[in-house]
Design a protein around this motif. Structure first.
Motif, short mmCIF file in Angstrom:
data_model
loop_
_atom_site.label_atom_id
_atom_site.label_comp_id
_atom_site.label_asym_id
_atom_site.label_seq_id
_atom_site.Cartn_x
_atom_site.Cartn_y
_atom_site.Cartn_z
N THR A 275 -10.41 4.17 22.83
CA THR A 275 -11.05 3.72 21.58
C THR A 275 -10.21 2.67 20.86
O THR A 275 -10.56 2.26 19.75
CB THR A 275 -11.28 4.91 20.63
N THR A 289 -13.02 -2.41 21.86
CA THR A 289 -13.17 -1.04 22.30
C THR A 289 -14.11 -0.94 23.50
O THR A 289 -15.10 -1.62 23.57
CB THR A 289 -13.75 -0.17 21.15
N ASP A 351 -6.55 1.86 16.40
CA ASP A 351 -7.28 2.96 17.03
C ASP A 351 -7.95 3.82 15.97
O ASP A 351 -7.30 4.62 15.31
CB ASP A 351 -6.33 3.81 17.87
N GLN A 381 -17.20 2.79 11.85
CA GLN A 381 -16.28 3.34 12.85
C GLN A 381 -16.61 4.79 13.16
O GLN A 381 -16.56 5.22 14.32
CB GLN A 381 -14.83 3.20 12.37
N LEU A 385 -17.76 6.35 16.84
CA LEU A 385 -17.08 7.50 17.47
C LEU A 385 -18.00 8.72 17.61
O LEU A 385 -17.58 9.74 18.13
CB LEU A 385 -15.85 7.89 16.65
#
Length: 389
Positions: A275, A289, A351, A381, A385
């Protein structure tokens, strides 16, 4: 392969792939807005589907042979294929022939640049490509997606057997699964091996996996568990290693900034998760990413890996037709100078999952060359994720 006959002028620029299937499939969506977009080079593999949404038109996998061409060349090739049997159609089925003639005229209008349209290459093998003249910068006219292949895709590529064959061996698989689970529970620190196929030559081989708890516990208390996976094929020599986090996502993201001032900085250990985004501010370079897998390596290894991937993901940027002063060539030259110690630079590992790490040479004292920041993730973000699903 390229062939041209000086007598009858027949041409053949067929492509035969001698490499491997990529770990993920790829989907390129190009919005052709200007005449110069028609000159973009294309590599289309045998496994690639070609789609033009405005015409509700699709060329299935193996519908055309693999080819190296341009957007204009692909349209012309398609029109020529449809035109080949038009005289017979006009005699036998005039209504269908008239519709195909109208369709060919639309293709020719696209080829001349008279209309705006979209071109999609969808390749589960990951071996197709549309040129990005701005690489490694983003192209506003093109969207590149990489996706995990479905079971049907794997069967098409010969990477997986069909459901009937799986059903016949399901009992044996369940037994092996139970034995593996018992082995993992009894020997949590042992190297675990499981059967797989080489992604290059499809020869049966093994992938070895080992969970390593608190790999940097001596330097960073409470650091997370990681899982190291490695595959080696004795038949073709293919080798790969990958690092994955075994402890989920941190509450905050991590940004690591390293000023490379000497050769000693190049041998620092680096844990770069899948990531993590790499930045080099001096040349406004960003490696996004999902392009590369997690790695446990050194600073030099990270830069060498990025250089290799730049060449792999932009194969036409390093050939005879490449522009000499392209940004890609300038970036590769810059990376080579950093790797050989001719140039100092700064690298930033950003990250959002907080699973990356750069070794400090000064612990427990602060490292003047390394800056560590923890930040609150943005909603975007979190969505990337999968935390907002």
């Amino acid at each position: 392969m390229s062939f041209t006959c000086s007598h009858c002028y027949i041409q053949n620029n067929e492509v035969q792939f001698g490499g491997r299937f990529e770990e993920q499939g790829c989907r390129y969506t190009l919005h052709v807005k200007e005449a110069k977009d028609l000159n973009r080079q294309i590599i289309k593999s045998d496994w690639c589907k070609v789609i033009i949404p405005q015409l509700d038109f699709e060329i299935p996998a193996h519908g055309q042979s693999a080819v190296l061409t341009t957007v204009e060349g692909l349209l012309q090739r398609t029109a020529d294929g449809l035109q080949a049997l038009q005289p017979e159609r006009k005699a036998a089925q005039p209504e269908i022939a008239a519709k195909i003639e109208a369709f060919i005229e639309r293709l020719q209008a696209y080829r001349r640049g008279d209309e705006v349209f979209s071109l999609i290459l969808d390749d589960p093998a990951g071996n197709s490509y549309i040129e990005n003249p701005y690489f490694p910068d983003n192209d506003d006219s093109m969207i590149i997606e990489r996706y995990t292949r479905t079971s049907q895709d794997n069967i098409l590529l010969g990477l997986e057997v069909d459901s009937e064959t799986i059903a016949e061996s399901s009992k044996d698989d369940e037994t092996e699964k139970e034995e593996t689970e018992v082995e993992i529970e009894e020997n949590p620190e042992e190297v675990i091996a499981f059967a797989t196929n080489c992604p290059t030559c499809l020869t049966p081989t093994q992938t070895r996996m080992k969970p390593i708890p608190n790999i940097f516990d001596s330097e960073i208390p409470h650091f997370k568990e990681v899982i190291i996976m490695a595959t080696t094929c004795d038949a073709c020599g293919y080798r790969t290693n990958e690092v994955k986090s075994g402890a989920g996502i941190s509450e905050k993201g991590t940004r690591l900034t390293l000023n490379i001032t000497s050769s000693q900085d190049m041998i620092r250990d680096v844990l770069k998760s899948e990531t993590c985004i790499l930045h080099i501010p001096e040349i406004e370079f960003e490696w996004h990413t999902g392009v590369s897998a997690g790695k446990f390596t050194t600073v030099e290894g990270v830069l060498a890996n990025v250089k290799d991937e730049l060449q792999r993901f932009n194969p036409l940027g390093i050939g005879d037709s490449a522009i000499d002063d392209s940004k890609m060539k300038q970036t590769i030259s810059y990376l080579n100078q950093v790797i050989t110690g001719e140039r100092r630079t700064t690298i930033v590992l950003d990250d959002p999952a907080g699973n990356s790490f750069i070794q400090s040479d000064c612990l427990p004292d602060p490292d003047p060359c390394l800056k560590i920041e923890h930040y609150q993730r943005t909603d975007e973000q979190d969505d990337d994720l999968g935390l907002k699903d």
